[in-house]
Design a protein around this motif. Structure first.
Motif, PDB file in Angstrom:
ATOM      1  N   GLY A 385      15.273 -35.382 -52.589  1.00 48.82           N
ATOM      2  CA  GLY A 385      14.808 -35.689 -51.249  1.00 48.82           C
ATOM      3  C   GLY A 385      14.520 -34.429 -50.463  1.00 48.82           C
ATOM      4  N   VAL A 386      15.276 -33.354 -50.724  1.00 51.37           N
ATOM      5  CA  VAL A 386      15.053 -32.088 -50.017  1.00 51.37           C
ATOM      6  C   VAL A 386      13.704 -31.500 -50.390  1.00 51.37           C
ATOM      7  CG1 VAL A 386      15.846 -29.697 -49.818  1.00 51.37           C
ATOM      8  CG2 VAL A 386      17.493 -31.573 -49.741  1.00 51.37           C
ATOM      9  N   ASN A 387      13.367 -31.503 -51.691  1.00 55.79           N
ATOM     10  CA  ASN A 387      12.129 -30.882 -52.161  1.00 55.79           C
ATOM     11  C   ASN A 387      10.989 -31.880 -52.292  1.00 55.79           C
ATOM     12  OD1 ASN A 387      10.754 -28.476 -53.116  1.00 55.79           O
ATOM     13  ND2 ASN A 387      10.749 -29.443 -55.134  1.00 55.79           N
ATOM     14  N   GLY A 388      11.179 -33.087 -51.799  1.00 55.55           N
ATOM     15  CA  GLY A 388      10.121 -34.081 -51.856  1.00 55.55           C
ATOM     16  C   GLY A 388       9.437 -34.246 -50.518  1.00 55.55           C
ATOM     17  N   ALA A 389       8.197 -34.687 -50.556  1.00 56.85           N
ATOM     18  CA  ALA A 389       7.441 -34.940 -49.328  1.00 56.85           C
ATOM     19  C   ALA A 389       6.378 -35.982 -49.608  1.00 56.85           C
ATOM     20  CB  ALA A 389       6.806 -33.661 -48.795  1.00 56.85           C
ATOM     21  N   GLY A 390       6.154 -36.846 -48.623  1.00 58.58           N
ATOM     22  CA  GLY A 390       5.084 -37.822 -48.732  1.00 58.58           C
ATOM     23  C   GLY A 390       3.754 -37.182 -48.385  1.00 58.58           C
ATOM     24  N   MET A 391       2.737 -37.424 -49.208  1.00 61.99           N
ATOM     25  CA  MET A 391       1.423 -36.819 -49.022  1.00 61.99           C
ATOM     26  C   MET A 391       0.340 -37.877 -49.210  1.00 61.99           C
ATOM     27  SD  MET A 391       1.513 -33.337 -48.707  1.00 61.99           S
ATOM     28  CE  MET A 391       2.794 -32.080 -48.848  1.00 61.99           C
ATOM     29  N   VAL A 408      10.290 -25.457 -48.144  1.00 63.13           N
ATOM     30  CA  VAL A 408      11.204 -26.189 -47.277  1.00 63.13           C
ATOM     31  C   VAL A 408      11.912 -25.198 -46.370  1.00 63.13           C
ATOM     32  CG1 VAL A 408      13.208 -27.703 -47.199  1.00 63.13           C
ATOM     33  CG2 VAL A 408      11.530 -27.973 -49.026  1.00 63.13           C
ATOM     34  N   THR A 409      11.881 -25.443 -45.068  1.00 65.35           N
ATOM     35  CA  THR A 409      12.585 -24.576 -44.120  1.00 65.35           C
ATOM     36  C   THR A 409      13.843 -25.225 -43.567  1.00 65.35           C
ATOM     37  OG1 THR A 409      11.157 -25.382 -42.341  1.00 65.35           O
ATOM     38  CG2 THR A 409      10.487 -23.357 -43.458  1.00 65.35           C
ATOM     39  N   SER A 410      13.975 -26.536 -43.704  1.00 69.06           N
ATOM     40  CA  SER A 410      15.186 -27.235 -43.288  1.00 69.06           C
ATOM     41  C   SER A 410      15.343 -28.461 -44.166  1.00 69.06           C
ATOM     42  CB  SER A 410      15.118 -27.639 -41.814  1.00 69.06           C
ATOM     43  OG  SER A 410      16.257 -28.393 -41.445  1.00 69.06           O
ATOM     44  N   THR A 411      16.544 -28.642 -44.709  1.00 68.43           N
ATOM     45  CA  THR A 411      16.759 -29.733 -45.661  1.00 68.43           C
ATOM     46  C   THR A 411      16.912 -31.090 -45.004  1.00 68.43           C
ATOM     47  OG1 THR A 411      19.163 -29.520 -45.626  1.00 68.43           O
ATOM     48  CG2 THR A 411      17.953 -28.119 -47.177  1.00 68.43           C
ATOM     49  N   GLY A 412      17.249 -31.103 -43.708  1.00 70.07           N
ATOM     50  CA  GLY A 412      17.542 -32.367 -43.054  1.00 70.07           C
ATOM     51  C   GLY A 412      18.987 -32.774 -43.181  1.00 70.07           C
ATOM     52  N   ILE A 431       9.075 -28.503 -43.439  1.00 72.41           N
ATOM     53  CA  ILE A 431       8.395 -27.654 -44.410  1.00 72.41           C
ATOM     54  C   ILE A 431       7.419 -26.760 -43.666  1.00 72.41           C
ATOM     55  CG2 ILE A 431       8.608 -29.299 -46.304  1.00 72.41           C
ATOM     56  CD1 ILE A 431       5.782 -30.191 -45.832  1.00 72.41           C
ATOM     57  N   ARG A 432       7.100 -25.635 -44.279  1.00 75.71           N
ATOM     58  CA  ARG A 432       6.125 -24.695 -43.711  1.00 75.71           C
ATOM     59  C   ARG A 432       4.950 -24.580 -44.668  1.00 75.71           C
ATOM     60  NH1 ARG A 432       8.077 -19.520 -40.646  1.00 75.71           N
ATOM     61  NH2 ARG A 432       8.371 -21.245 -39.159  1.00 75.71           N
ATOM     62  N   ILE A 433       3.750 -24.729 -44.120  1.00 76.33           N
ATOM     63  CA  ILE A 433       2.518 -24.671 -44.898  1.00 76.33           C
ATOM     64  C   ILE A 433       1.803 -23.369 -44.574  1.00 76.33           C
ATOM     65  CG2 ILE A 433       0.309 -25.792 -45.398  1.00 76.33           C
ATOM     66  CD1 ILE A 433       2.741 -27.900 -43.590  1.00 76.33           C
ATOM     67  N   THR A 434       1.455 -22.599 -45.585  1.00 78.06           N
ATOM     68  CA  THR A 434       0.655 -21.387 -45.407  1.00 78.06           C
ATOM     69  C   THR A 434      -0.678 -21.604 -46.098  1.00 78.06           C
ATOM     70  OG1 THR A 434       2.646 -20.016 -45.402  1.00 78.06           O
ATOM     71  CG2 THR A 434       0.548 -18.900 -45.738  1.00 78.06           C
ATOM     72  N   THR A 440      -0.091 -20.273 -40.660  1.00 74.88           N
ATOM     73  CA  THR A 440       1.080 -21.076 -40.998  1.00 74.88           C
ATOM     74  C   THR A 440       1.224 -22.238 -40.033  1.00 74.88           C
ATOM     75  OG1 THR A 440       2.552 -19.691 -39.655  1.00 74.88           O
ATOM     76  CG2 THR A 440       2.303 -19.112 -41.992  1.00 74.88           C
ATOM     77  N   TYR A 441       1.700 -23.359 -40.565  1.00 76.47           N
ATOM     78  CA  TYR A 441       1.913 -24.571 -39.780  1.00 76.47           C
ATOM     79  C   TYR A 441       3.233 -25.192 -40.230  1.00 76.47           C
ATOM     80  CZ  TYR A 441      -3.095 -23.965 -39.018  1.00 76.47           C
ATOM     81  OH  TYR A 441      -4.326 -23.443 -38.711  1.00 76.47           O
ATOM     82  N   ASP A 442       3.993 -25.692 -39.269  1.00 79.44           N
ATOM     83  CA  ASP A 442       5.274 -26.314 -39.557  1.00 79.44           C
ATOM     84  C   ASP A 442       5.166 -27.827 -39.440  1.00 79.44           C
ATOM     85  OD1 ASP A 442       6.808 -23.966 -40.031  1.00 79.44           O
ATOM     86  OD2 ASP A 442       6.859 -23.588 -37.879  1.00 79.44           O
ATOM     87  N   SER A 443       5.825 -28.514 -40.357  1.00 80.44           N
ATOM     88  CA  SER A 443       5.814 -29.969 -40.373  1.00 80.44           C
ATOM     89  C   SER A 443       7.250 -30.467 -40.375  1.00 80.44           C
ATOM     90  CB  SER A 443       5.089 -30.485 -41.614  1.00 80.44           C
ATOM     91  OG  SER A 443       5.274 -31.877 -41.780  1.00 80.44           O
ATOM     92  N   THR A 444       7.587 -31.322 -39.425  1.00 86.81           N
ATOM     93  CA  THR A 444       8.928 -31.875 -39.302  1.00 86.81           C
ATOM     94  C   THR A 444       8.886 -33.373 -39.556  1.00 86.81           C
ATOM     95  OG1 THR A 444       9.515 -30.196 -37.664  1.00 86.81           O
ATOM     96  CG2 THR A 444      10.906 -32.148 -37.771  1.00 86.81           C
ATOM     97  N   ALA A 445       9.817 -33.863 -40.353  1.00 87.33           N
ATOM     98  CA  ALA A 445       9.866 -35.303 -40.623  1.00 87.33           C
ATOM     99  C   ALA A 445      10.087 -36.069 -39.324  1.00 87.33           C
ATOM    100  CB  ALA A 445      10.993 -35.611 -41.602  1.00 87.33           C
ATOM    101  N   PRO A 446       9.383 -37.183 -39.131  1.00 85.75           N
ATOM    102  CA  PRO A 446       9.553 -37.946 -37.891  1.00 85.75           C
ATOM    103  C   PRO A 446      10.899 -38.643 -37.865  1.00 85.75           C
ATOM    104  CG  PRO A 446       8.166 -39.153 -39.421  1.00 85.75           C
ATOM    105  CD  PRO A 446       8.418 -37.819 -40.055  1.00 85.75           C
TER     106      PRO A 446
END
Length: 490
Positions: A385-391, A408-412, A431-434, A440-446
């Motif tokens: 779950g830490v290294n997974g993401a919905g895309m 991943v910048t924060s595991t939750g 997560i951080r996207i480069t 760079t852009y940061d994405s936080t789970a809702p």
């Protein structure tokens, strides 16, 4: 940030204009001055759109000139414009048409005489024409493009194109018929839109058949036996639905193959707290935040959610599953689930679908139809779950292009030491996207209950939650053999 050099070149000049606009105030101005300033700002928006078009077209053309796939730069441009990749594709198409094929429209946009929307209308309505005919329509509209409204401009462009090439108009109509489809999209207040795009005569015919049936819904066959006639009359009197509601109900019954009044068999995920689901267990009163969430769709009233569960329980042909979701103490974030499998299966995939209902790339609102590794499995990324993401499918492919990096910048999770990844385990999953251009852009789970949800305080939690121990796992809960859960449950 302090110590960061100020941007130079066009970016620096544009940011200086943005800073100057922050100083624009309505104080001390006459009404005439305020209106004039609004007009000047509208012209500025058009000129800015023209500048964006020139830069966008150049970025894509340069990449394609090298024989490379332009998907990567298009995704980069989508992030820069803070929009979905589909909308970015439209921007790219408009930009290239304006720069290469519609000089008069581009000049009007540069002068601020028209908006980006008006320029897009000209591009759209001339898309079926040859380069020569498209240029001729552009020249014919040059004198009036700044004075026509949206509808009139679209009609003028179509009429000019038809005069030059009537066959192109016929081809466009044939292509439109081939693109007929059915789509669904969310609407406000727990509703949804079901749209049917089809030939005009067929759509009008279907609507006419529905309206004719609606007009006869209170007509009762006089030849019915007396007892049946009375029952039919009572049913007609009891049906107090308006015309629109009846048409919608009947259309959905026909499309789904249901009989009138038959429940709709469909799986809908309703995420709600225990207090919303079972208010009687907490003193009988519904909580102040009495609402549930359908992931990817939005909030619904708690009463409606409870009614949906009750209806499912009352229907012998329906099935209702209740799954417990374990969150952090505030109730904002789901905790992680780990699996030893290579693919995201079972409960872990369901976990990601609930945590990431839409694509995790910023400003992409597409449904997250794929669950994938943030750090690729080939590079040692765990299936967790830490290294997974919905895309969405598109971004799942784009992130594999050269130059794209995700981490991943924060595991939750709170810092428990169970994950052993060395990450700062504070806050929601992030997560951080480069991108290949270095942005760079940061994405936080809702939040699991949706944006706009307000967390409860830790001191509102009831025993057996112990703030000193920092965790609460029900005594009767047995974890799935396939997963471990670092849980704080509410």
């Amino acid at each position: 940030m302090e110590g960061t050099p100020a941007p130079s070149g066009p970016e620096g000049r544009v940011r200086a204009v943005v800073s100057a606009l922050a100083e624009v105030s309505a104080e001390g101005l006459t009404q005439a001055q305020r209106v004039a300033a609004v007009a000047a700002l509208e012209a500025l928006k058009g000129a800015a759109a023209a500048a964006q078009a020139r830069l966008t077209a150049a970025a894509v053309v340069d990449r394609e000139a090298l024989g490379e796939d332009s998907r990567s730069v298009r995704a980069d441009l989508a992030l820069a414009r803070r929009c979905s990749p589909t909308l970015a594709d439209q921007h790219v198409g408009v930009a290239r048409a304006l720069v290469d094929e519609l000089p008069c429209t581009m000049a009007a946009l540069t002068r601020g005489e028209i908006s980006e929307r008006r320029a897009t209308i000209v591009v759209r309505e001339t898309a079926c024409l040859s380069l020569e005919h498209r240029g001729e329509v552009d020249r014919r509209l040059a004198g009036v493009i700044g004075t026509l409204g949206d509808t009139a401009l679209a009609a003028a462009a179509r009429r000019a194109g038809a005069a030059l090439d009537a066959e192109s108009l016929a081809q466009r109509h044939r292509r439109a018929v081939a693109s007929r489809r059915v789509s669904v999209r969310p609407a406000a207040d727990g509703m949804a839109w079901l749209s049917v795009l089809g030939p005009m005569k067929d759509v009008i015919g279907a609507h006419l058949a529905l309206t004719r049936e609606e007009g006869r819904r209170h007509v009762i066959d006089p030849d019915l036996p007396a007892d049946q006639w009375e029952a039919a009359a009572a049913a007609a009197r009891a049906d107090v639905r308006g015309r629109g509601a009846w048409l919608a109900d009947r259309a959905l019954e026909l499309l789904s193959g249901r009989a009138p009044g038959q429940p709709q068999p469909v799986e809908v995920s309703l995420v709600m707290t225990d207090r919303v689901l079972l208010p009687a267990a907490f003193g009988g009163a519904a909580p102040a935040d009495d609402c549930a969430t359908i992931p990817g769709w939005g909030p619904v009233p708690g009463a409606q959610a409870r009614a949906a569960v009750a209806d499912g329980l009352a229907d012998p042909d329906a099935f209702v599953w209740l799954r417990r979701l374990f969150t952090d103490p505030t109730g904002r974030d789901l905790v992680a689930l780990d699996s030893q499998r290579r693919r995201f299966h079972g409960g872990l995939r369901r976990f990601l679908e609930l945590r990431d209902p839409t694509c995790r790339i910023p400003w992409c609102d597409a449904p997250a139809v794929q669950s994938d590794h943030v750090v690729r499995a080939a590079d040692g990324g765990a299936t967790s779950g830490v290294n997974g993401a919905g895309m969405c499918q598109r971004h799942n492919l784009v992130k594999e292009e050269p130059g794209w990096h995700l981490r991943v910048t924060s595991t939750g999770l709170d810092d428990t030491g169970l994950d052993g990844d060395g990450l700062a385990d504070t806050g929601p999953h992030a997560i951080r996207i480069t991108t290949p251009t270095g942005h760079t852009y940061d994405s936080t789970a809702p939040p699991i209950l949706g944006h706009g949800w307000s967390p409860h305080r830790l001191d509102d939690l009831e025993p057996p939650y112990d703030p000193a121990d920092g965790r609460y796992v029900p005594d009767d809960w047995v974890p799935d053999d396939e997963f471990w859960v670092d849980a704080r449950a509410t």
